[in-house]
Design an enzyme around this catalytic site. Structure first.
Site, PDB file in Angstrom:
ATOM      1  N   PHE A 196       0.890  -1.303   0.039  1.00  0.00           N
ATOM      2  CA  PHE A 196      -0.043  -0.205   0.018  1.00  0.00           C
ATOM      3  C   PHE A 196       0.970   1.163  -0.076  1.00  0.00           C
ATOM      4  O   PHE A 196       1.778   1.405   0.967  1.00  0.00           O
ATOM      5  CB  PHE A 196      -0.998   0.064   1.250  1.00  0.00           C
ATOM      6  CG  PHE A 196      -1.907   1.149   1.278  1.00  0.00           C
ATOM      7  CD1 PHE A 196      -3.079   1.290   0.576  1.00  0.00           C
ATOM      8  CD2 PHE A 196      -1.387   2.579   1.721  1.00  0.00           C
ATOM      9  CE1 PHE A 196      -4.023   2.267   0.456  1.00  0.00           C
ATOM     10  CE2 PHE A 196      -2.281   3.718   1.676  1.00  0.00           C
ATOM     11  CZ  PHE A 196      -3.468   3.367   1.011  1.00  0.00           C
TER      12      PHE A 196
ATOM     13  N   ASP B 260       9.100   2.583   2.215  1.00  0.00           N
ATOM     14  CA  ASP B 260       7.984   3.446   2.404  1.00  0.00           C
ATOM     15  C   ASP B 260       7.736   3.163   4.046  1.00  0.00           C
ATOM     16  O   ASP B 260       7.166   1.955   4.329  1.00  0.00           O
ATOM     17  CB  ASP B 260       6.772   3.034   1.675  1.00  0.00           C
ATOM     18  CG  ASP B 260       5.643   3.900   1.778  1.00  0.00           C
ATOM     19  OD1 ASP B 260       5.412   4.580   3.056  1.00  0.00           O
ATOM     20  OD2 ASP B 260       4.490   3.758   1.211  1.00  0.00           O
TER      21      ASP B 260
ATOM     22  N   LYS C  82       2.328  10.673   7.626  1.00  0.00           N
ATOM     23  CA  LYS C  82       1.431  10.656   8.934  1.00  0.00           C
ATOM     24  C   LYS C  82       1.939  11.037  10.219  1.00  0.00           C
ATOM     25  O   LYS C  82       1.698  12.311  10.204  1.00  0.00           O
ATOM     26  CB  LYS C  82       1.248   9.121   9.182  1.00  0.00           C
ATOM     27  CG  LYS C  82       0.671   8.254   7.725  1.00  0.00           C
ATOM     28  CD  LYS C  82      -0.032   6.950   8.168  1.00  0.00           C
ATOM     29  CE  LYS C  82      -0.926   6.551   7.098  1.00  0.00           C
ATOM     30  NZ  LYS C  82      -0.617   5.698   5.979  1.00  0.00           N
TER      31      LYS C  82
HETATM   32  C1  LIG Z   1      -0.964   6.083   4.619  1.00  0.00           C
HETATM   33  C2  LIG Z   1       0.068   5.282   3.704  1.00  0.00           C
HETATM   34  C3  LIG Z   1       0.444   6.033   2.558  1.00  0.00           C
HETATM   35  C4  LIG Z   1      -0.440   7.183   1.943  1.00  0.00           C
HETATM   36  O1  LIG Z   1      -0.492   8.120   2.587  1.00  0.00           O
HETATM   37  P1  LIG Z   1      -1.726   9.403   2.620  1.00  0.00           P
HETATM   38  O2  LIG Z   1      -1.187  10.524   3.458  1.00  0.00           O
HETATM   39  O3  LIG Z   1      -2.926   8.670   2.789  1.00  0.00           O
HETATM   40  O4  LIG Z   1      -1.423   9.450   1.047  1.00  0.00           O
HETATM   41  C5  LIG Z   1       1.673   5.528   1.675  1.00  0.00           C
HETATM   42  N1  LIG Z   1       2.091   4.581   2.251  1.00  0.00           N
HETATM   43  C6  LIG Z   1       2.122   3.885   3.430  1.00  0.00           C
HETATM   44  C7  LIG Z   1       2.748   2.535   3.775  1.00  0.00           C
HETATM   45  C8  LIG Z   1       0.704   4.190   4.072  1.00  0.00           C
HETATM   46  O5  LIG Z   1       0.540   3.611   5.097  1.00  0.00           O
END
Ligand SMILES: *Cc1c(COP(=O)(O)O)cnc(C)c1O
Length: 416
Positions: A155, A240, A269
């Site tokens: 994701f 990520d 986040k």
């Molecule tokens: C939440 C998340 C994203 C995307 O972040 P947004 O602020 O919702 O665009 C990307 N990578 C990971 C691993 C995430 O958990």
């Protein structure tokens, strides 16, 4: 006055109940989420309150954006102070907050260069642009041939390019044509990584622990092996860490469990502690060096309000030793969860305070347990169909965890 409102169809906000708020949202909003029907109006630390005055322990932390807890007073003060000075300059001009924000991010990540954005998805998009440009300008891959290897069940966000390498059918359904240039391997499989690499491979982009995918922890050694394979083939390694970073898993970054040196990291986040969308791509001189003025940007990215909030949010993580807290309390919490005797539970797994409880399909889906937990005053959310994610703010105390354990045990052993 009230009669006039009724004829105009405008609800009276002073007397609205939970159902009224739900109907108002449903009338005017897009239906792209499936929230639990709790209408929250206040938050403090690990606790939130709904409009009826009921108190809940927040066990989702806005998908780990609230590692510092709700409305942390130090971040709030920094936000108010900066908002009274200046909020937005655009990058057409410089501001007096951004440099210190870069420096802080560089110090905690061990990588020298920072590019600030807003949402997590934008940080990953930025990483992909950097990777591709590096592939053509530095590695020498023929134009438009660069490939990025990713893992199944990943994701990275919801933009067209990011869903293009998702393996969730629903994320792509109806959104084509998709972006090309991605190759998918199984998560945690180093051999598959080595096999998938070609002379046109630019990078391996991976979450150190898959969050949205259901809290999937790869076999220990996978990240280190991936690093060695990438080095051998001149392939960039980009993590990520938007969900796993900033203390959540018991280290500042989850890849530090294997002492790996990535070429790039995406963060978001908890970078603002929940006050504001702030994200960044952090990388080496060589990778970030591909960007020239005009190559990439964002109107709000790196604005002084975001930078001031980001500095305060990082200060809180460091001064309150949140990674250490997550490590200690996470170990305790996982052990206690594993002791719950319920025939519904298949597995409890995770690192730090990023914990997934997987239920057997026969349990009837995780959502009904989340609803039962909400009744008990504990807000958790299902991830995928059968996993309950337990990811409280890292400022949680052991007493609060014990309080939650009692509720979780009750729900898992009495729900029929
Ligand atoms: C939440 C998340 C994203 C995307 O972040 P947004 O602020 O919702 O665009 C990307 N990578 C990971 C691993 C995430 O958990």
């Amino acid at each position: 006055m009230q009669a006039a409102n009724v004829t105009l169809g405008i609800p009276n906000f002073n007397t609205m109940n939970t159902q009224d708020y739900i109907e108002l949202e449903q009338q005017y909003g897009a239906d792209n989420y499936h929230p639990l029907n709790v209408v929250i109006t206040k938050g403090e630390g690990v606790w939130v309150w709904d409009i009826e005055g009921k108190k809940y322990l927040d066990f989702l932390s806005a998908y780990s954006a609230l590692n510092q807890g709700h409305c942390h007073p130090k971040i709030l003060q920094a936000m108010i102070k900066q908002a009274q000075e200046i909020t937005l300059t655009s990058r057409a001009f410089r501001n007096d907050q951004l440099g210190r924000f870069y420096q802080k991010l560089s110090q905690i990540s061990g990588l020298p260069k920072v590019l600030p954005m807003n949402s997590g998805a934008e940080a990953v998009e930025t990483a992909i642009k950097a990777i591709r440009k590096w592939a053509y300008k530095v590695k020498g891959i023929p134009e438009n041939q660069a490939e990025i290897i990713v893992c199944s069940n990943n994701f990275s966000g919801r933009t067209i390019s990011l869903i293009s390498f998702s393996t969730e059918e629903q994320y792509q359904d109806g959104f084509g044509p998709l972006t090309t240039g991605f190759k998918v391997i199984p998560f945690g499989d180093a051999q598959a990584l080595e096999k998938a690499i070609t002379p046109n491979t630019a990078a391996f982009l991976v979450e150190p622990i898959q969050g949205e995918g259901g809290i999937i922890v790869p076999p220990h050694g996978f990240l280190k092996q991936a690093e060695q394979i990438c080095r051998r083939h001149n392939v960039l390694l980009v993590f990520d860490e938007i969900q796993t970073g900033l203390g959540r898993t018991g280290k500042m970054f989850a890849h530090q469990y294997e002492d790996v040196q990535p070429d790039g990291i995406t963060v978001g986040k908890a970078l603002s502690g929940g006050f504001y969308p702030i994200s960044a791509f952090i990388s080496t001189e060589e990778v970030m060096g591909v960007f020239q003025p005009g190559d990439h940007g964002s109107t709000f990215g790196g604005n002084p309000l975001a930078a001031a909030i980001g500095i305060a949010a990082l200060d809180v993580i460091i001064s309150e030793e949140l990674p250490e807290k997550a490590l200690k309390l996470g170990e305790y919490f996982i052990e206690e969860l594993q002791l719950i005797a319920s025939s519904y539970i298949k597995e409890v797994r995770g690192k730090g305070l990023l914990i997934g409880m997987e239920l057997y399909p026969e349990a009837g889906g995780a959502r009904r347990f989340c609803k039962a937990l909400a009744k008990e005053g504990l807000l958790a959310k299902e991830t995928r169909d059968n996993v309950i994610r337990f990811a409280p703010p890292l400022v949680i105390s052991q007493d609060e965890i014990n309080w939650a354990l009692e509720k979780i045990e009750r729900v898992l052993t009495t729900t029929c």
